[in-house]
Scaffold this active site. Structure first.
Site, mmCIF file in Angstrom:
data_model
loop_
_atom_site.group_PDB
_atom_site.id
_atom_site.type_symbol
_atom_site.label_atom_id
_atom_site.label_comp_id
_atom_site.label_asym_id
_atom_site.label_seq_id
_atom_site.Cartn_x
_atom_site.Cartn_y
_atom_site.Cartn_z
ATOM 1 N N HIS A 26 -9.423 1.093 5.184
ATOM 2 C CA HIS A 26 -8.232 1.289 5.834
ATOM 3 C C HIS A 26 -8.510 2.343 6.997
ATOM 4 O O HIS A 26 -9.380 3.216 6.822
ATOM 5 C CB HIS A 26 -7.232 1.815 4.592
ATOM 6 C CG HIS A 26 -5.777 1.601 5.351
ATOM 7 N ND1 HIS A 26 -5.494 2.591 6.269
ATOM 8 C CD2 HIS A 26 -4.753 0.932 5.061
ATOM 9 C CE1 HIS A 26 -4.067 2.504 6.684
ATOM 10 N NE2 HIS A 26 -3.694 1.291 5.972
ATOM 11 N N LYS B 92 0.010 4.237 -0.315
ATOM 12 C CA LYS B 92 -0.596 5.237 0.245
ATOM 13 C C LYS B 92 -0.321 6.790 -0.613
ATOM 14 O O LYS B 92 -0.294 6.429 -1.870
ATOM 15 C CB LYS B 92 -0.095 5.641 1.841
ATOM 16 C CG LYS B 92 -0.404 4.453 2.697
ATOM 17 C CD LYS B 92 0.001 4.888 4.026
ATOM 18 C CE LYS B 92 0.032 3.285 4.718
ATOM 19 N NZ LYS B 92 0.017 3.588 6.182
ATOM 20 N N SER C 143 3.415 -2.123 10.468
ATOM 21 C CA SER C 143 4.931 -2.056 10.517
ATOM 22 C C SER C 143 5.438 -3.299 10.231
ATOM 23 O O SER C 143 6.490 -3.655 10.980
ATOM 24 C CB SER C 143 5.343 -1.594 12.040
ATOM 25 O OG SER C 143 4.872 -0.088 12.171
ATOM 26 N N GLY D 199 2.439 2.198 10.605
ATOM 27 C CA GLY D 199 3.070 3.542 10.449
ATOM 28 C C GLY D 199 3.967 4.191 11.794
ATOM 29 O O GLY D 199 4.413 5.213 11.830
ATOM 30 N N ASN E 229 0.845 -1.236 -0.067
ATOM 31 C CA ASN E 229 0.102 0.010 0.026
ATOM 32 C C ASN E 229 0.999 1.157 -0.121
ATOM 33 O O ASN E 229 1.301 1.504 0.908
ATOM 34 C CB ASN E 229 -0.735 -0.017 1.182
ATOM 35 C CG ASN E 229 -1.760 1.313 1.447
ATOM 36 O OD1 ASN E 229 -1.970 1.970 0.559
ATOM 37 N ND2 ASN E 229 -2.313 1.539 2.538
ATOM 38 N N GLU F 20 -7.037 4.781 7.934
ATOM 39 C CA GLU F 20 -6.601 5.984 7.721
ATOM 40 C C GLU F 20 -7.843 6.515 6.957
ATOM 41 O O GLU F 20 -8.092 7.604 6.916
ATOM 42 C CB GLU F 20 -5.361 6.146 6.685
ATOM 43 C CG GLU F 20 -4.289 5.914 7.664
ATOM 44 C CD GLU F 20 -2.970 5.627 6.857
ATOM 45 O OE1 GLU F 20 -3.229 5.514 5.745
ATOM 46 O OE2 GLU F 20 -2.119 5.138 7.327
ATOM 47 N N GLU G 178 -5.398 -5.090 11.005
ATOM 48 C CA GLU G 178 -4.418 -3.838 11.161
ATOM 49 C C GLU G 178 -4.667 -3.235 12.468
ATOM 50 O O GLU G 178 -5.241 -2.115 12.441
ATOM 51 C CB GLU G 178 -4.340 -3.051 10.028
ATOM 52 C CG GLU G 178 -4.096 -3.691 8.627
ATOM 53 C CD GLU G 178 -3.628 -2.569 7.685
ATOM 54 O OE1 GLU G 178 -2.448 -2.719 7.216
ATOM 55 O OE2 GLU G 178 -4.215 -1.861 7.259
HETATM 56 C C1 PEP Z 1 -0.806 0.142 5.964
HETATM 57 O O1 PEP Z 1 -0.616 0.758 5.273
HETATM 58 O O2 PEP Z 1 -1.789 -0.738 5.886
HETATM 59 C C2 PEP Z 1 0.061 -0.357 6.929
HETATM 60 C C3 PEP Z 1 0.023 -1.411 7.447
HETATM 61 O O3 PEP Z 1 1.372 0.508 6.986
HETATM 62 P P1 PEP Z 1 2.875 0.489 7.660
HETATM 63 O O4 PEP Z 1 3.479 -0.928 7.187
HETATM 64 O O5 PEP Z 1 3.599 1.482 7.352
HETATM 65 O O6 PEP Z 1 2.439 0.244 9.305
#
Ligand code: PEP
Length: 255
Positions: free
Chosen positions: A98, A15, A216, A176, A13, A100, A170
């Site tokens: 997601h 983003k 992460s 992040g 992803n 976000e 998640e």
């Molecule tokens: C994500 O964007 O779904 C995500 C898990 O980001 P990151 O790996 O940077 O934590």
């Protein structure tokens, strides 16, 4: 039933990151080493990069996803992207819900459900994201939160529609932030999700559904997480932004 009978996924992803030149560089690197046939690698670039990425990965085993879409196919919805447009750009997957999107763009469980319905109508596979906040986990409400997020989507779907969904667990506190759920925390939640699918809709759906972990993920934790029975791959943000890191996640996982 063994996890090898389910599809494993590594979804990058991007983003709101990367320009055309960086995207070209990234894909060149990924195409140089990819992939085995025991897993699927899916890229989710920003919308404007999708045609470019689609051209670059054409003929390879890399697959394309939208990061989001709207719940209608067309009309006066300024700034939105239709599932039809995703399909035309070559996407076969789309991330939905997601954290976000839920947090910064106020997406509700209801809207997430509507998006999933229209994606399925267009034969685009939804990657349904669910996750709890730090406060919810500390208050021991994390299982309840995930159950509500899942049931608000699954309850209104048909059996064949439910079978097409990929779930991405998640934990919001791990996205992040550099914090990762421990492999024990992640596998406990993945097992909870699979058990919920089994008790609500039956074993066939539960054993067939790919449940990915996100938060992460990097090369140093990929192996331990992927070794867990109920973790079928990763949704990767930060580490998907350069080929070396993303490929290292895949290689280290041992998929
Ligand atoms: C994500 O964007 O779904 C995500 C898990 O980001 P990151 O790996 O940077 O934590």
């Amino acid at each position: 039933m063994n996890k090898t009978l389910r599809h494993s996924y590594f979804i990058g992803n991007w983003k709101m990151n990367l320009g055309r030149a960086e995207a070209k560089e990234l894909i060149k690197g990924e195409l140089s080493e990819l992939p085995g046939d025991s897993y699927r690698v899916v890229l989710a670039p920003p919308f404007l990069l999708m045609p470019l990425v689609s051209d670059l990965i054409g003929g390879s085993s890399l697959l394309l996803a939208g990061q989001n879409c709207y719940k209608e196919l067309k009309g006066a919805f300024t700034g939105e992207i239709s599932p039809l447009m995703l399909k035309e750009a070559g996407a076969t997957y789309c991330i939905v819900g997601h954290s976000e999107r839920r947090e910064y763009f106020f997406e509700t469980n209801d809207l997430v459900r509507e998006k999933i319905v229209i994606l399925l109508e267009q034969q685009i596979i939804p990657v349904l994201c669910v996750g709890e906040t730090k406060e919810e986990r500390e208050a021991n409400r994390h299982f309840e939160k995930i159950k509500v997020q899942l049931s608000s989507v699954y309850d209104s779907l048909s059996k064949s529609e439910r079978a097409k969904i990929i779930i991405a667990y998640e934990p919001i506190w791990a996205i992040g932030t550099g914090l990762t759920a421990s492999s024990q925390q992640a596998s406990e939640m993945h097992k909870f999700i699979r058990d919920w699918l089994a008790s609500t809709y039956g074993d066939e759906l539960a054993f067939g559904t790919s449940i990915l972990y996100g938060g992460s993920v990097k090369k140093t934790n990929a192996k331990e997480l992927f070794a867990k029975e109920d973790i079928d791959g990763f949704l990767v943000g930060g580490a998907s932004l350069n080929a070396k890191d993303f490929l290292a996640v895949i290689v280290e996982s041992g998929a």
